[in-house]
Enzyme design. Sequence first.
Site, mmCIF file in Angstrom:
data_model
loop_
_atom_site.group_PDB
_atom_site.id
_atom_site.type_symbol
_atom_site.label_atom_id
_atom_site.label_comp_id
_atom_site.label_asym_id
_atom_site.label_seq_id
_atom_site.Cartn_x
_atom_site.Cartn_y
_atom_site.Cartn_z
ATOM 1 N N VAL A 160 4.663 -2.545 6.453
ATOM 2 C CA VAL A 160 3.763 -1.389 6.412
ATOM 3 C C VAL A 160 2.639 -1.721 5.445
ATOM 4 O O VAL A 160 2.764 -2.619 4.603
ATOM 5 C CB VAL A 160 4.476 -0.092 5.988
ATOM 6 C CG1 VAL A 160 5.442 0.371 7.060
ATOM 7 C CG2 VAL A 160 5.192 -0.281 4.660
ATOM 8 N N SER A 161 1.527 -0.976 5.549
ATOM 9 C CA SER A 161 0.325 -1.343 4.797
ATOM 10 C C SER A 161 0.310 -0.842 3.363
ATOM 11 O O SER A 161 -0.321 -1.439 2.499
ATOM 12 C CB SER A 161 -0.918 -0.815 5.526
ATOM 13 O OG SER A 161 -1.023 -1.415 6.811
ATOM 14 N N THR A 162 0.992 0.263 3.086
ATOM 15 C CA THR A 162 0.959 0.834 1.734
ATOM 16 C C THR A 162 2.350 1.189 1.263
ATOM 17 O O THR A 162 3.292 1.295 2.050
ATOM 18 C CB THR A 162 0.087 2.110 1.699
ATOM 19 O OG1 THR A 162 0.741 3.129 2.470
ATOM 20 C CG2 THR A 162 -1.301 1.857 2.260
ATOM 21 N N SER A 167 -1.089 -4.859 3.050
ATOM 22 C CA SER A 167 -2.065 -4.703 4.123
ATOM 23 C C SER A 167 -2.065 -5.910 5.048
ATOM 24 O O SER A 167 -1.845 -7.051 4.615
ATOM 25 C CB SER A 167 -3.463 -4.511 3.528
ATOM 26 O OG SER A 167 -4.447 -4.588 4.528
ATOM 27 N N GLN A 183 3.944 4.345 2.917
ATOM 28 C CA GLN A 183 4.456 4.323 4.282
ATOM 29 C C GLN A 183 5.927 3.916 4.316
ATOM 30 O O GLN A 183 6.414 3.209 3.434
ATOM 31 C CB GLN A 183 3.621 3.379 5.149
ATOM 32 C CG GLN A 183 2.211 3.895 5.419
ATOM 33 C CD GLN A 183 1.415 2.935 6.280
ATOM 34 O OE1 GLN A 183 1.334 1.745 6.005
ATOM 35 N NE2 GLN A 183 0.839 3.457 7.350
#
Length: 200
Positions: A9-11, A37, A14
């Site tokens: 996941v990017s962050t 990211s 999440q």
Amino acid sequence: MIKLGYARVSTLEQNLNLQVDALKYEGCKQIFTDKVSGVKSVKPEFEKLMDYARTGDTIVVWKLDRLGRSTVQLIELMEKLKERGIHLKSLSESIDTSSAMGNLFFQFMCILAEHERNIIRERTKAGLASARARGRKGGRPTGLSERYQLIAPEVRQVYEKNNRSTDEIRQMFNIKSQPTLYKILTFAGADVKGFLKKRK
């Protein structure tokens, strides 16, 4: 020969649960997870996965975009896996390179990637021709690699949108230094006046 899962996941906010649950259901013996990211060139857990995987193993992901943000980036990874005899399976796209249909998909992706490279080359040539017509010399700055030449038009587009810092642009395209970014932009015909003062 085992299945190894990868989820990203990017962050930090999440949640990985959906991907991890699907990978467990698929029968993955070990799952590697990153919260980083997709534009980042370094994904620590994915690097560990690549070191851990052996010939005959299958890397399983929820979606292909967990592995890369561009067609060329994804193809480079798939070629690396193929050389090592490691299969790739995407649950959402129902792709498995250990099957005949999966290999067909891989060949199709290679064609798309080559098409993408050709488009970038043509844009670069057109940009240089346009620059020459306006009285600019253009050309390849000293030490600029072929990879940087190929991505130059895309780098220029992101730079001229003026919504990302130069550090973010370097991370997006895995560019090693500010001077190299300057060379790439110059090669692409971008207006780089005041570059060193702009968007630190």
